[in-house]
Design an enzyme around this catalytic site. Structure first.
Site, PDB file in Angstrom:
ATOM      1  N   GLU A  74      -3.560   6.301   1.441  1.00 52.52           N
ATOM      2  CA  GLU A  74      -3.403   4.893   1.761  1.00 52.52           C
ATOM      3  C   GLU A  74      -4.583   4.477   2.625  1.00 52.52           C
ATOM      4  O   GLU A  74      -4.816   5.069   3.683  1.00 52.52           O
ATOM      5  CB  GLU A  74      -2.082   4.672   2.489  1.00 52.52           C
ATOM      6  CG  GLU A  74      -1.787   3.249   2.863  1.00 52.52           C
ATOM      7  CD  GLU A  74      -0.422   3.084   3.498  1.00 52.52           C
ATOM      8  OE1 GLU A  74      -0.222   2.081   4.207  1.00 52.52           O
ATOM      9  OE2 GLU A  74       0.450   3.954   3.281  1.00 52.52           O
ATOM     10  N   LYS A 101       0.816  -1.217   0.000  1.00 55.79           N
ATOM     11  CA  LYS A 101       0.000   0.000   0.000  1.00 55.79           C
ATOM     12  C   LYS A 101       0.851   1.270   0.000  1.00 55.79           C
ATOM     13  O   LYS A 101       0.613   2.189  -0.789  1.00 55.79           O
ATOM     14  CB  LYS A 101      -0.918   0.022   1.231  1.00 55.79           C
ATOM     15  CG  LYS A 101      -2.051  -0.958   1.199  1.00 55.79           C
ATOM     16  CD  LYS A 101      -3.007  -0.731   2.358  1.00 55.79           C
ATOM     17  CE  LYS A 101      -2.384  -1.045   3.696  1.00 55.79           C
ATOM     18  NZ  LYS A 101      -2.169  -2.483   3.912  1.00 55.79           N
ATOM     19  N   THR A 102       1.801   1.310   0.909  1.00 56.07           N
ATOM     20  CA  THR A 102       2.590   2.536   1.060  1.00 56.07           C
ATOM     21  C   THR A 102       3.401   2.835  -0.198  1.00 56.07           C
ATOM     22  O   THR A 102       3.420   3.969  -0.697  1.00 56.07           O
ATOM     23  CB  THR A 102       3.518   2.431   2.276  1.00 56.07           C
ATOM     24  OG1 THR A 102       2.729   2.243   3.451  1.00 56.07           O
ATOM     25  CG2 THR A 102       4.349   3.689   2.442  1.00 56.07           C
TER      26      THR A 102
END
Length: 496
Positions: free
Chosen positions: A172, A128-129
Protein backbone atom coordinates in the site's frame (compact mmCIF):
# COMPACT_ATOMS: atom_id res chain seq x y z
CA UNK A 1 7.02 16.19 4.95
CA UNK A 2 9.54 16.96 2.20
CA UNK A 3 10.57 13.95 0.12
CA UNK A 4 14.06 15.42 -0.02
CA UNK A 5 14.46 13.86 3.42
CA UNK A 6 13.78 10.42 1.94
CA UNK A 7 16.14 8.18 0.03
CA UNK A 8 14.57 6.60 -3.09
CA UNK A 9 14.56 2.83 -3.38
CA UNK A 10 17.98 1.48 -4.34
CA UNK A 11 20.05 -1.63 -3.76
CA UNK A 12 19.87 -1.74 0.06
CA UNK A 13 18.09 -4.86 1.32
CA UNK A 14 16.34 -5.63 4.60
CA UNK A 15 19.30 -7.76 5.65
CA UNK A 16 21.55 -4.69 5.34
CA UNK A 17 19.60 -3.03 8.16
CA UNK A 18 21.04 -5.26 10.90
CA UNK A 19 19.24 -5.07 14.23
CA UNK A 20 16.09 -3.00 13.67
CA UNK A 21 14.17 -0.88 16.19
CA UNK A 22 10.76 0.62 15.34
CA UNK A 23 9.45 3.63 17.26
CA UNK A 24 5.69 3.37 17.80
CA UNK A 25 5.61 -0.27 16.74
CA UNK A 26 1.96 -0.86 17.71
CA UNK A 27 0.31 0.98 14.82
CA UNK A 28 -0.98 -1.05 11.89
CA UNK A 29 1.66 0.19 9.45
CA UNK A 30 4.62 -0.19 11.79
CA UNK A 31 3.51 -3.51 13.27
CA UNK A 32 3.06 -4.88 9.76
CA UNK A 33 6.59 -3.87 8.85
CA UNK A 34 7.91 -5.40 12.08
CA UNK A 35 6.06 -8.65 11.31
CA UNK A 36 7.59 -8.72 7.84
CA UNK A 37 11.11 -8.32 9.22
CA UNK A 38 10.55 -10.93 11.93
CA UNK A 39 9.19 -13.53 9.50
CA UNK A 40 12.23 -12.79 7.34
CA UNK A 41 14.40 -13.83 10.28
CA UNK A 42 15.70 -10.40 11.24
CA UNK A 43 16.22 -9.20 14.84
CA UNK A 44 13.54 -6.64 15.69
CA UNK A 45 12.67 -4.50 18.70
CA UNK A 46 10.14 -1.74 19.11
CA UNK A 47 8.73 0.74 21.61
CA UNK A 48 5.03 1.40 22.21
CA UNK A 49 3.23 2.99 25.15
CA UNK A 50 -0.17 1.40 24.43
CA UNK A 51 -0.75 -2.36 24.43
CA UNK A 52 -2.13 -2.69 20.91
CA UNK A 53 -3.53 -6.12 19.87
CA UNK A 54 -0.74 -6.59 17.31
CA UNK A 55 2.01 -6.63 19.93
CA UNK A 56 1.30 -10.13 21.24
CA UNK A 57 1.86 -11.53 17.76
CA UNK A 58 5.14 -9.68 17.40
CA UNK A 59 6.37 -11.04 20.72
CA UNK A 60 5.37 -14.55 19.63
CA UNK A 61 7.55 -14.12 16.55
CA UNK A 62 10.55 -13.18 18.73
CA UNK A 63 10.26 -9.40 18.74
CA UNK A 64 11.33 -7.39 21.79
CA UNK A 65 8.69 -4.83 22.75
CA UNK A 66 9.49 -2.01 25.17
CA UNK A 67 6.56 -0.35 26.94
CA UNK A 68 8.47 2.90 27.47
CA UNK A 69 10.46 5.28 25.27
CA UNK A 70 14.02 5.34 26.57
CA UNK A 71 17.53 5.80 25.21
CA UNK A 72 18.51 2.35 26.47
CA UNK A 73 16.00 0.79 24.06
CA UNK A 74 18.53 1.51 21.32
CA UNK A 75 21.41 -0.45 22.88
CA UNK A 76 22.75 -2.90 20.27
CA UNK A 77 20.52 -1.46 17.52
CA UNK A 78 21.83 -0.73 14.00
CA UNK A 79 18.77 0.86 12.33
CA UNK A 80 15.95 2.93 13.82
CA UNK A 81 12.67 3.20 11.90
CA UNK A 82 10.07 5.92 12.47
CA UNK A 83 6.79 6.95 10.84
CA UNK A 84 5.45 10.38 9.93
CA UNK A 85 3.43 10.30 13.17
CA UNK A 86 6.65 10.46 15.21
CA UNK A 87 7.85 14.02 15.97
CA UNK A 88 11.43 14.85 15.04
CA UNK A 89 12.22 15.70 18.69
CA UNK A 90 11.13 12.26 19.93
CA UNK A 91 13.56 11.02 22.58
CA UNK A 92 14.53 7.84 20.74
CA UNK A 93 14.83 9.56 17.36
CA UNK A 94 17.14 12.23 18.80
CA UNK A 95 19.19 9.56 20.59
CA UNK A 96 19.53 7.50 17.41
CA UNK A 97 20.96 10.45 15.51
CA UNK A 98 23.31 11.36 18.35
CA UNK A 99 24.63 7.80 18.31
CA UNK A 100 25.08 7.89 14.53
CA UNK A 101 22.69 5.02 13.93
CA UNK A 102 21.02 4.52 10.57
CA UNK A 103 17.64 6.33 10.76
CA UNK A 104 14.99 5.48 8.17
CA UNK A 105 11.42 6.54 7.56
CA UNK A 106 9.04 3.58 7.46
CA UNK A 107 8.76 3.85 3.68
CA UNK A 108 12.55 3.71 3.28
CA UNK A 109 12.77 0.56 5.39
CA UNK A 110 9.90 -0.95 3.42
CA UNK A 111 11.62 -0.09 0.14
CA UNK A 112 14.68 -2.01 1.33
CA UNK A 113 12.49 -5.06 2.00
CA UNK A 114 11.17 -4.85 -1.58
CA UNK A 115 14.59 -4.86 -3.25
CA UNK A 116 14.82 -7.63 -5.84
CA UNK A 117 11.04 -8.18 -6.07
CA UNK A 118 8.45 -7.04 -8.60
CA UNK A 119 6.46 -4.50 -6.62
CA UNK A 120 2.73 -4.00 -7.06
CA UNK A 121 2.04 -0.62 -5.42
CA UNK A 122 -1.53 0.51 -4.71
CA UNK A 123 -2.19 4.23 -4.28
CA UNK A 124 -5.28 6.44 -4.19
CA UNK A 125 -7.32 8.66 -1.91
CA UNK A 126 -9.74 5.86 -1.00
CA UNK A 127 -9.71 2.09 -1.14
CA UNK A 128 -5.97 1.50 -0.89
CA UNK A 129 -6.10 -1.01 1.94
CA UNK A 130 -9.01 -3.00 0.53
CA UNK A 131 -7.56 -3.03 -2.98
CA UNK A 132 -4.11 -4.06 -1.73
CA UNK A 133 -5.74 -6.90 0.19
CA UNK A 134 -7.70 -8.03 -2.87
CA UNK A 135 -4.62 -8.00 -5.11
CA UNK A 136 -2.71 -9.96 -2.47
CA UNK A 137 -5.40 -12.65 -2.22
CA UNK A 138 -5.62 -12.96 -6.00
CA UNK A 139 -1.84 -13.48 -6.24
CA UNK A 140 -1.98 -15.98 -3.39
CA UNK A 141 -4.80 -17.89 -5.06
CA UNK A 142 -2.69 -18.06 -8.23
CA UNK A 143 0.09 -19.75 -6.23
CA UNK A 144 2.66 -16.94 -6.48
CA UNK A 145 3.18 -16.61 -2.67
CA UNK A 146 3.67 -12.83 -2.68
CA UNK A 147 5.18 -10.79 0.11
CA UNK A 148 2.89 -8.01 1.25
CA UNK A 149 2.58 -5.10 3.64
CA UNK A 150 -0.91 -3.62 3.96
CA UNK A 151 -2.21 -0.73 6.05
CA UNK A 152 -4.76 -3.07 7.62
CA UNK A 153 -5.30 -6.74 8.37
CA UNK A 154 -6.99 -9.15 5.99
CA UNK A 155 -9.72 -10.60 8.21
CA UNK A 156 -9.10 -14.20 7.18
CA UNK A 157 -5.30 -13.99 7.50
CA UNK A 158 -5.27 -11.91 10.69
CA UNK A 159 -2.17 -10.10 9.55
CA UNK A 160 -1.20 -7.10 7.47
CA UNK A 161 2.19 -8.44 6.40
CA UNK A 162 3.89 -11.60 5.15
CA UNK A 163 7.30 -12.57 3.79
CA UNK A 164 6.63 -14.74 0.76
CA UNK A 165 8.89 -16.76 -1.49
CA UNK A 166 7.51 -15.47 -4.80
CA UNK A 167 8.64 -12.68 -7.11
CA UNK A 168 5.85 -10.24 -6.26
CA UNK A 169 5.67 -7.78 -3.36
CA UNK A 170 2.31 -6.05 -2.85
CA UNK A 171 2.37 -2.79 -0.93
CA UNK A 172 0.00 0.00 0.00
CA UNK A 173 1.62 3.25 -1.16
CA UNK A 174 0.85 6.25 1.08
CA UNK A 175 0.55 9.65 -0.54
CA UNK A 176 -0.13 11.57 2.70
CA UNK A 177 3.53 12.55 3.25
CA UNK A 178 4.79 12.02 -0.34
CA UNK A 179 6.59 8.87 0.76
CA UNK A 180 5.02 6.90 -2.10
CA UNK A 181 7.56 8.61 -4.34
CA UNK A 182 10.25 6.41 -2.82
CA UNK A 183 9.01 3.23 -4.49
CA UNK A 184 9.89 1.89 -7.92
CA UNK A 185 6.86 -0.27 -8.83
CA UNK A 186 6.52 -2.84 -11.57
CA UNK A 187 2.75 -2.36 -11.38
CA UNK A 188 1.12 0.86 -10.13
CA UNK A 189 -2.58 0.89 -9.26
CA UNK A 190 -4.31 4.24 -8.61
CA UNK A 191 -7.88 3.82 -7.37
CA UNK A 192 -8.92 7.48 -7.33
CA UNK A 193 -7.61 11.00 -6.71
CA UNK A 194 -9.52 13.53 -4.59
CA UNK A 195 -8.60 16.50 -2.46
CA UNK A 196 -7.01 15.29 0.78
CA UNK A 197 -3.80 15.83 2.75
CA UNK A 198 -3.85 19.45 1.65
CA UNK A 199 -1.70 20.27 4.68
CA UNK A 200 1.05 18.57 2.66
CA UNK A 201 0.10 19.56 -0.90
CA UNK A 202 -1.72 22.88 -0.57
CA UNK A 203 -4.15 22.24 -3.41
CA UNK A 204 -5.61 19.52 -5.61
CA UNK A 205 -3.40 20.37 -8.60
CA UNK A 206 -0.23 19.76 -6.57
CA UNK A 207 -1.67 16.50 -5.23
CA UNK A 208 -2.54 15.33 -8.76
CA UNK A 209 0.99 16.21 -9.90
CA UNK A 210 2.40 14.00 -7.13
CA UNK A 211 0.25 11.06 -8.27
CA UNK A 212 1.55 11.62 -11.82
CA UNK A 213 5.12 11.56 -10.50
CA UNK A 214 4.34 8.33 -8.66
CA UNK A 215 2.96 6.71 -11.82
CA UNK A 216 6.01 7.80 -13.82
CA UNK A 217 8.21 5.80 -11.45
CA UNK A 218 6.63 2.60 -12.80
CA UNK A 219 8.99 0.20 -14.58
CA UNK A 220 8.70 0.73 -18.37
CA UNK A 221 8.26 -3.04 -18.69
CA UNK A 222 5.36 -2.93 -16.23
CA UNK A 223 2.08 -1.05 -16.39
CA UNK A 224 -0.18 1.49 -14.69
CA UNK A 225 -3.80 0.74 -13.73
CA UNK A 226 -6.33 3.52 -13.05
CA UNK A 227 -10.09 3.84 -12.58
CA UNK A 228 -11.93 5.23 -15.61
CA UNK A 229 -14.92 6.22 -13.46
CA UNK A 230 -12.97 8.60 -11.23
CA UNK A 231 -12.35 12.07 -12.70
CA UNK A 232 -8.96 12.51 -11.05
CA UNK A 233 -7.48 9.18 -12.11
CA UNK A 234 -9.10 9.54 -15.54
CA UNK A 235 -7.26 12.83 -16.08
CA UNK A 236 -4.08 11.12 -14.93
CA UNK A 237 -4.56 8.29 -17.43
CA UNK A 238 -4.98 10.76 -20.28
CA UNK A 239 -1.81 12.60 -19.28
CA UNK A 240 0.25 9.42 -18.99
CA UNK A 241 -1.02 7.96 -22.27
CA UNK A 242 -0.07 11.18 -24.01
CA UNK A 243 3.46 10.55 -22.71
CA UNK A 244 3.43 7.08 -24.25
CA UNK A 245 3.14 5.15 -20.99
CA UNK A 246 1.34 1.81 -20.63
CA UNK A 247 -1.95 2.61 -18.91
CA UNK A 248 -4.95 0.31 -18.49
CA UNK A 249 -8.28 1.41 -17.03
CA UNK A 250 -11.24 -0.28 -15.35
CA UNK A 251 -14.76 0.78 -14.52
CA UNK A 252 -18.33 1.06 -15.74
CA UNK A 253 -17.38 3.77 -18.25
CA UNK A 254 -17.94 2.62 -21.86
CA UNK A 255 -14.31 3.32 -22.80
CA UNK A 256 -12.73 1.47 -19.85
CA UNK A 257 -10.30 -1.28 -20.88
CA UNK A 258 -11.82 -3.64 -18.31
CA UNK A 259 -15.48 -2.80 -18.59
CA UNK A 260 -17.94 -3.66 -15.83
CA UNK A 261 -21.65 -4.06 -16.51
CA UNK A 262 -24.74 -5.12 -14.63
CA UNK A 263 -23.22 -4.24 -11.25
CA UNK A 264 -25.58 -4.91 -8.36
CA UNK A 265 -25.01 -4.55 -4.62
CA UNK A 266 -27.06 -5.87 -1.72
CA UNK A 267 -26.48 -6.84 1.88
CA UNK A 268 -25.31 -10.24 0.59
CA UNK A 269 -22.55 -8.77 -1.58
CA UNK A 270 -21.81 -7.26 -4.96
CA UNK A 271 -21.58 -8.80 -8.43
CA UNK A 272 -20.86 -7.63 -11.97
CA UNK A 273 -19.91 -8.87 -15.44
CA UNK A 274 -16.37 -8.15 -16.68
CA UNK A 275 -15.16 -7.83 -20.27
CA UNK A 276 -11.76 -6.92 -21.73
CA UNK A 277 -10.48 -6.73 -25.30
CA UNK A 278 -13.74 -8.23 -26.53
CA UNK A 279 -13.39 -11.19 -24.17
CA UNK A 280 -15.90 -11.94 -21.45
CA UNK A 281 -14.32 -12.80 -18.11
CA UNK A 282 -17.68 -13.89 -16.72
CA UNK A 283 -19.33 -12.80 -13.49
CA UNK A 284 -17.27 -11.58 -10.56
CA UNK A 285 -18.89 -11.97 -7.12
CA UNK A 286 -17.83 -10.63 -3.73
CA UNK A 287 -19.40 -11.56 -0.38
CA UNK A 288 -19.06 -7.96 0.83
CA UNK A 289 -21.52 -5.24 -0.28
CA UNK A 290 -20.86 -1.89 -1.89
CA UNK A 291 -20.36 -0.70 -5.46
CA UNK A 292 -17.04 0.81 -4.41
CA UNK A 293 -15.96 -2.69 -3.38
CA UNK A 294 -16.81 -3.85 -6.88
CA UNK A 295 -14.61 -1.15 -8.39
CA UNK A 296 -11.75 -2.00 -6.05
CA UNK A 297 -11.98 -5.66 -7.01
CA UNK A 298 -11.90 -4.81 -10.71
CA UNK A 299 -8.37 -3.42 -10.34
CA UNK A 300 -7.29 -6.78 -8.93
CA UNK A 301 -8.98 -8.61 -11.83
CA UNK A 302 -7.19 -6.34 -14.31
CA UNK A 303 -3.83 -6.80 -12.59
CA UNK A 304 -4.24 -10.59 -12.73
CA UNK A 305 -5.14 -10.42 -16.42
CA UNK A 306 -2.14 -8.25 -17.30
CA UNK A 307 0.22 -10.44 -15.24
CA UNK A 308 -1.13 -13.39 -17.25
CA UNK A 309 -2.46 -15.15 -14.18
CA UNK A 310 -5.54 -17.39 -14.47
CA UNK A 311 -8.72 -15.34 -14.35
CA UNK A 312 -10.22 -18.23 -12.38
CA UNK A 313 -7.78 -17.37 -9.57
CA UNK A 314 -9.18 -13.85 -9.40
CA UNK A 315 -12.77 -15.11 -9.41
CA UNK A 316 -12.07 -17.62 -6.64
CA UNK A 317 -10.11 -15.21 -4.45
CA UNK A 318 -12.64 -12.41 -4.72
CA UNK A 319 -15.53 -14.80 -4.22
CA UNK A 320 -14.03 -15.69 -0.84
CA UNK A 321 -12.79 -12.21 0.07
CA UNK A 322 -13.37 -11.88 3.83
CA UNK A 323 -12.90 -8.15 4.05
CA UNK A 324 -10.31 -6.13 5.92
CA UNK A 325 -10.33 -5.25 9.56
CA UNK A 326 -11.62 -1.72 10.14
CA UNK A 327 -13.08 -1.72 6.61
CA UNK A 328 -16.75 -2.56 6.93
CA UNK A 329 -15.82 -4.97 9.74
CA UNK A 330 -18.66 -6.70 11.50
CA UNK A 331 -17.88 -6.65 15.23
CA UNK A 332 -20.91 -8.58 16.50
CA UNK A 333 -24.54 -8.48 17.63
CA UNK A 334 -25.84 -7.71 21.12
CA UNK A 335 -29.43 -7.15 22.24
CA UNK A 336 -30.54 -7.24 18.61
CA UNK A 337 -28.16 -4.43 17.60
CA UNK A 338 -25.58 -5.11 14.85
CA UNK A 339 -22.23 -3.34 15.39
CA UNK A 340 -19.73 -2.55 12.62
CA UNK A 341 -16.40 -0.74 12.54
CA UNK A 342 -15.25 1.37 9.58
CA UNK A 343 -12.05 3.36 9.02
CA UNK A 344 -13.50 6.01 6.67
CA UNK A 345 -12.92 9.64 7.64
CA UNK A 346 -12.79 11.41 4.24
CA UNK A 347 -16.30 12.47 3.16
CA UNK A 348 -16.33 10.46 -0.08
CA UNK A 349 -15.30 7.25 1.68
CA UNK A 350 -17.75 7.99 4.50
CA UNK A 351 -20.60 8.45 2.03
CA UNK A 352 -19.86 5.18 0.25
CA UNK A 353 -19.56 3.28 3.54
CA UNK A 354 -22.75 4.74 5.02
CA UNK A 355 -24.74 4.12 1.85
CA UNK A 356 -23.63 0.48 2.00
CA UNK A 357 -24.52 0.24 5.70
CA UNK A 358 -27.96 1.58 4.79
CA UNK A 359 -28.39 -1.52 2.63
CA UNK A 360 -27.42 -3.70 5.59
CA UNK A 361 -29.72 -1.88 8.02
CA UNK A 362 -32.78 -2.52 5.88
CA UNK A 363 -35.80 -1.52 7.97
CA UNK A 364 -33.59 -0.71 10.97
CA UNK A 365 -31.98 2.61 11.81
CA UNK A 366 -28.34 3.53 11.18
CA UNK A 367 -26.52 5.01 14.20
CA UNK A 368 -23.08 6.45 13.51
CA UNK A 369 -20.43 6.92 16.21
CA UNK A 370 -17.86 9.14 14.48
CA UNK A 371 -14.44 10.43 15.50
CA UNK A 372 -13.04 12.87 12.92
CA UNK A 373 -9.37 12.59 11.97
CA UNK A 374 -7.25 15.76 11.87
CA UNK A 375 -8.39 19.31 12.56
CA UNK A 376 -7.38 20.68 9.17
CA UNK A 377 -9.48 18.07 7.34
CA UNK A 378 -12.45 18.58 9.64
CA UNK A 379 -12.25 22.34 9.14
CA UNK A 380 -11.58 22.38 5.37
CA UNK A 381 -14.10 19.65 4.52
CA UNK A 382 -16.67 20.41 7.22
CA UNK A 383 -19.61 20.82 4.84
CA UNK A 384 -18.80 17.60 2.98
CA UNK A 385 -18.25 15.59 6.18
CA UNK A 386 -21.48 16.96 7.66
CA UNK A 387 -23.41 15.98 4.53
CA UNK A 388 -22.04 12.44 4.72
CA UNK A 389 -23.00 12.14 8.39
CA UNK A 390 -26.48 13.31 7.45
CA UNK A 391 -27.04 9.86 5.90
CA UNK A 392 -27.31 8.50 9.46
CA UNK A 393 -30.51 8.33 11.46
CA UNK A 394 -28.64 9.12 14.68
CA UNK A 395 -25.16 10.57 15.25
CA UNK A 396 -22.87 10.36 18.28
CA UNK A 397 -19.85 12.58 17.63
CA UNK A 398 -16.52 12.49 19.48
CA UNK A 399 -13.88 15.19 19.48
CA UNK A 400 -11.43 15.32 16.58
CA UNK A 401 -8.43 13.00 16.86
CA UNK A 402 -5.50 15.21 15.90
CA UNK A 403 -2.29 14.30 17.72
CA UNK A 404 0.09 17.25 17.81
CA UNK A 405 -2.51 19.73 16.51
CA UNK A 406 -3.62 22.82 18.46
CA UNK A 407 -7.39 23.30 18.49
CA UNK A 408 -8.82 26.80 18.70
CA UNK A 409 -12.02 27.48 20.71
CA UNK A 410 -15.10 26.53 18.71
CA UNK A 411 -13.05 24.49 16.24
CA UNK A 412 -13.45 20.76 15.70
CA UNK A 413 -16.48 18.65 16.56
CA UNK A 414 -18.44 21.43 18.28
CA UNK A 415 -18.67 23.21 14.93
CA UNK A 416 -19.14 19.98 12.98
CA UNK A 417 -22.12 18.70 14.99
CA UNK A 418 -23.98 21.97 14.33
CA UNK A 419 -23.39 21.56 10.58
CA UNK A 420 -24.79 18.01 10.34
CA UNK A 421 -28.27 18.14 8.73
CA UNK A 422 -30.05 16.11 11.41
CA UNK A 423 -32.64 17.25 13.99
CA UNK A 424 -31.10 18.32 17.29
CA UNK A 425 -32.46 15.30 19.15
CA UNK A 426 -30.84 12.91 16.67
CA UNK A 427 -27.26 14.18 16.99
CA UNK A 428 -25.04 14.73 20.00
CA UNK A 429 -21.44 15.69 20.74
CA UNK A 430 -20.03 13.58 23.58
CA UNK A 431 -16.95 14.98 25.24
CA UNK A 432 -15.79 12.01 27.31
CA UNK A 433 -14.85 8.65 25.75
CA UNK A 434 -16.32 6.71 28.69
CA UNK A 435 -19.75 8.34 28.18
CA UNK A 436 -20.14 7.10 24.60
CA UNK A 437 -21.37 3.53 25.35
CA UNK A 438 -24.15 4.87 27.59
CA UNK A 439 -25.23 7.34 24.92
CA UNK A 440 -25.32 4.66 22.24
CA UNK A 441 -27.24 2.14 24.35
CA UNK A 442 -29.76 4.86 25.17
CA UNK A 443 -30.40 5.43 21.49
CA UNK A 444 -30.04 1.97 19.93
CA UNK A 445 -33.02 -0.38 19.50
CA UNK A 446 -33.18 -4.01 18.33
CA UNK A 447 -32.88 -4.09 14.56
CA UNK A 448 -30.58 -1.07 14.40
CA UNK A 449 -27.08 -0.98 12.92
CA UNK A 450 -24.38 0.91 14.82
CA UNK A 451 -21.05 1.76 13.17
CA UNK A 452 -17.97 3.17 14.86
CA UNK A 453 -16.22 5.23 12.21
CA UNK A 454 -13.15 7.37 11.80
CA UNK A 455 -9.79 7.86 13.44
CA UNK A 456 -7.70 4.95 14.77
CA UNK A 457 -8.73 5.10 18.47
CA UNK A 458 -12.41 4.61 17.61
CA UNK A 459 -11.63 1.02 16.61
CA UNK A 460 -11.43 0.29 20.34
CA UNK A 461 -15.00 1.48 20.90
CA UNK A 462 -16.88 -1.35 19.15
CA UNK A 463 -16.14 -3.95 21.80
CA UNK A 464 -17.15 -1.51 24.54
CA UNK A 465 -20.47 -0.90 22.80
CA UNK A 466 -21.13 -4.64 22.53
CA UNK A 467 -20.34 -5.07 26.22
CA UNK A 468 -22.72 -2.23 27.14
CA UNK A 469 -25.49 -3.72 25.00
CA UNK A 470 -24.96 -7.11 26.63
CA UNK A 471 -25.34 -5.50 30.06
CA UNK A 472 -28.60 -4.02 28.86
CA UNK A 473 -29.71 -7.49 27.69
CA UNK A 474 -28.92 -8.90 31.12
CA UNK A 475 -31.26 -6.38 32.69
CA UNK A 476 -28.94 -3.45 33.24
CA UNK A 477 -31.52 -1.13 31.70
CA UNK A 478 -30.96 1.85 29.49
CA UNK A 479 -28.05 3.99 30.52
CA UNK A 480 -28.53 7.70 30.93
CA UNK A 481 -27.43 9.80 28.01
CA UNK A 482 -25.23 12.85 28.03
CA UNK A 483 -26.02 16.17 26.44
CA UNK A 484 -24.27 18.75 24.29
CA UNK A 485 -23.48 21.17 27.10
CA UNK A 486 -19.77 20.36 27.25
CA UNK A 487 -16.50 22.24 27.31
CA UNK A 488 -15.71 22.74 23.61
CA UNK A 489 -12.02 22.45 24.35
CA UNK A 490 -12.36 18.93 25.78
CA UNK A 491 -10.86 16.03 23.86
CA UNK A 492 -12.29 12.54 23.68
CA UNK A 493 -9.76 9.78 24.11
CA UNK A 494 -9.80 6.14 25.01
CA UNK A 495 -9.47 5.32 28.68
CA UNK A 496 -5.98 4.45 29.77
Amino acid sequence: MNTAQFTPAGTMTAEDLGRIHLIGVGGVGMSGLARLFLTRGLPVSGSELREWPSLAGLRALGGTIHSTHEASNLDGVDTVVYSSAIPQDHLELVEARQRGLRVLHRSEALAAAMTGRRTVAVAGTHGKTTTTSMVTMVLQQAGTDPSFVIGGEISEVGSGAHHGTGEYFVVEADESDRSFLIYRPYVSIITNIEADHLNTYGDLATLEAAFADFARLTDPEGFIITCADDPGSRRLAETLRAEGRRVWTYGESPDADLRLSGMASSAQGVRYLAEIEGRSLGEIRLPVPGRHMGLNSASAVLAAYLLELPVESAEAALGAFPGVRRRFERKGVADGVLVYDEYAYHPTAMTLALQTLREVAGEGRLIVVFQPYRLYRTRDLQAEIAAALGIADELVLLEVFGPGELRQPGEGSVALVEAVPLPADRKVFVEAWDDVPAEVTRRARPGDVVVTMGAPPISLMGDQLLDALLVRTAGGGDAAGVGTGVDPDGAAAPAG
